[in-house]
Scaffold this motif. Structure first.
Motif, PDB file in Angstrom:
ATOM      1  N   HIS A 195     -28.234  72.189 -37.757  1.00  0.00           N
ATOM      2  CA  HIS A 195     -27.059  71.462 -37.285  1.00  0.00           C
ATOM      3  C   HIS A 195     -27.176  71.181 -35.790  1.00  0.00           C
ATOM      4  CE1 HIS A 195     -22.313  71.287 -37.304  1.00  0.00           C
ATOM      5  NE2 HIS A 195     -22.848  70.283 -36.624  1.00  0.00           N
TER       6      HIS A 195
ATOM      7  N   HIS B 203     -26.979  67.563 -32.652  1.00  0.00           N
ATOM      8  CA  HIS B 203     -26.687  66.145 -32.394  1.00  0.00           C
ATOM      9  C   HIS B 203     -27.574  65.557 -31.312  1.00  0.00           C
ATOM     10  CE1 HIS B 203     -23.121  66.394 -34.911  1.00  0.00           C
ATOM     11  NE2 HIS B 203     -23.079  67.635 -34.470  1.00  0.00           N
TER      12      HIS B 203
ATOM     13  N   GLU C 138     -23.859  64.646 -40.497  1.00  0.00           N
ATOM     14  CA  GLU C 138     -22.577  65.367 -40.515  1.00  0.00           C
ATOM     15  C   GLU C 138     -21.470  64.336 -40.710  1.00  0.00           C
ATOM     16  OE1 GLU C 138     -21.488  67.576 -36.911  1.00  0.00           O
ATOM     17  OE2 GLU C 138     -20.026  68.750 -38.062  1.00  0.00           O
TER      18      GLU C 138
ATOM     19  N   ASP D  11     -25.237  73.614 -33.780  1.00  0.00           N
ATOM     20  CA  ASP D  11     -24.322  72.527 -33.397  1.00  0.00           C
ATOM     21  C   ASP D  11     -24.532  72.161 -31.923  1.00  0.00           C
ATOM     22  OD1 ASP D  11     -22.472  70.531 -33.845  1.00  0.00           O
ATOM     23  OD2 ASP D  11     -20.754  71.869 -34.072  1.00  0.00           O
TER      24      ASP D  11
HETATM   25 MN    MN Z   1     -21.787  68.995 -35.311  1.00  0.00          MN
END
Ligand code: MN
Ligand code: AMP
Ligand code: MN
Ligand code: MN
Length: 276
Positions: free
Chosen positions: A6, A8, A63, A247
């Motif tokens: 996870h 970005h 996501e 994340d």
């Molecule tokens: Mn995320």
């Protein structure tokens, strides 16, 4: 294996390009890595090439933003086929409306005395169509209207605050259906972030399971150690698999690669049958 499923890139609201994110993950010791941009798969080809060049195994991810009973929840799709037409059409629909929402957010922030936020956020978005609250938060930090990203969200960008504009994202059923159409695994992201009561969380997990959801994220950047235990127990109790991912969004923006503990050995990892 150090598995991180996870994070970005600047294809959505991350600060770095996919290649830079890949290198950062590899440097931190990640061996199996997934890029999971919000509602976008455009970074995956670059990410895969960079991951393999850096010696990592790569997992195609996304996501998806979902509106469930009025709350925003996020669903990760892992090992998706990024070329799948059903998934592509679904994601295109979810992506719509971000520019209009950003204009509405800027009007509210202007009424609260902060000017220039639409332009400021757009300047910080690699792809204007993906402008997000994160880009507003970075602008608010840069003009010193807030102390840091956390402060930006707490004071301006969450429900009840002047810069928050509600938005209708995907239905839970649809998001899971698109992921499954693309032969992916649906994972409920960071369940500890939703502020749901125990009863509402049970209802969400029930509907997620019904829709075809397979796992919940247990170890993730926004969970506390107490939440690792809590959501690990919930995963075991409801017979969901468990996932792990930082994340990561950018340097000095919270979660980093390589800093999370492993999943508890008693849990069934979502990657168990992936032949890693
Ligand atoms: Mn995320
Ligand atoms: P959006 O999709 O435009 O609503 O933006 C959501 C993004 O904002 C999430 O993916 C996070 O990256 C970020 N975010 C949401 N809440 C917070 C928070 N409290 N602190 C830092 N980032 C947050
Ligand atoms: Mn984000
Ligand atoms: Mn999320």
């Amino acid at each position: 294996m150090n598995i991180d499923l996870h994070c970005h890139s600047n294809v959505s609201d991350g600060a770095l390009a996919p290649t830079q994110v890949a290198r950062r993950a590899a440097r931190a010791g990640v061996t199996v890595w997934s890029l999971t941009d919000h509602d976008q798969v455009d970074g995956l080809a670059e990410a895969r090439a960079a991951a393999l060049a850096a010696g990592m195994q790569f997992v195609d991810g996304v996501e998806i933003s979902v509106t469930w009973r009025g709350s925003t929840v996020h669903v990760l799709g892992l090992r998706i086929d990024p070329q799948d037409a059903t998934l592509a059409a679904g994601l295109a629909a979810v992506r719509g409306g971000r520019i209009e929402r950003a204009r509405a957010m800027a009007r509210e922030l202007s009424a609260a005395g902060i000017e220039g936020t639409f332009e400021g956020a757009l300047e910080r978005a690699e792809n204007p169509a993906m402008v997000s609250r994160t880009h507003f938060a970075r602008f608010l930090v840069d003009i010193e209207a807030v102390a840091d990203m956390r402060d930006a969200f707490r004071r301006f960008l969450v429900p009840g605050k002047p810069g928050y504009v509600p938005h209708q994202w995907a239905d839970l059923d649809d998001a899971v259906r698109w992921i499954r159409a693309a032969s992916g695994h649906a994972v409920l992201a960071h369940p500890g972030r939703y502020g749901l009561s125990a009863g509402a969380m049970d209802a969400l997990l029930g509907e997620f399971r019904q829709a075809g959801g397979e796992a919940i994220e247990v170890v993730t950047g926004s969970h506390s150690p107490e939440q690792y235990r809590h959501f690990g127990a919930l995963a075991a109790h409801h017979d969901f698999a468990a996932s792990r991912g930082s994340d990561f969004h950018g340097p000095e923006e919270g979660a980093e690669f390589g800093s999370l503990p492993p999943l508890d050995a008693a849990l069934r990892p979502v990657w168990r049958d992936w032949g890693l």
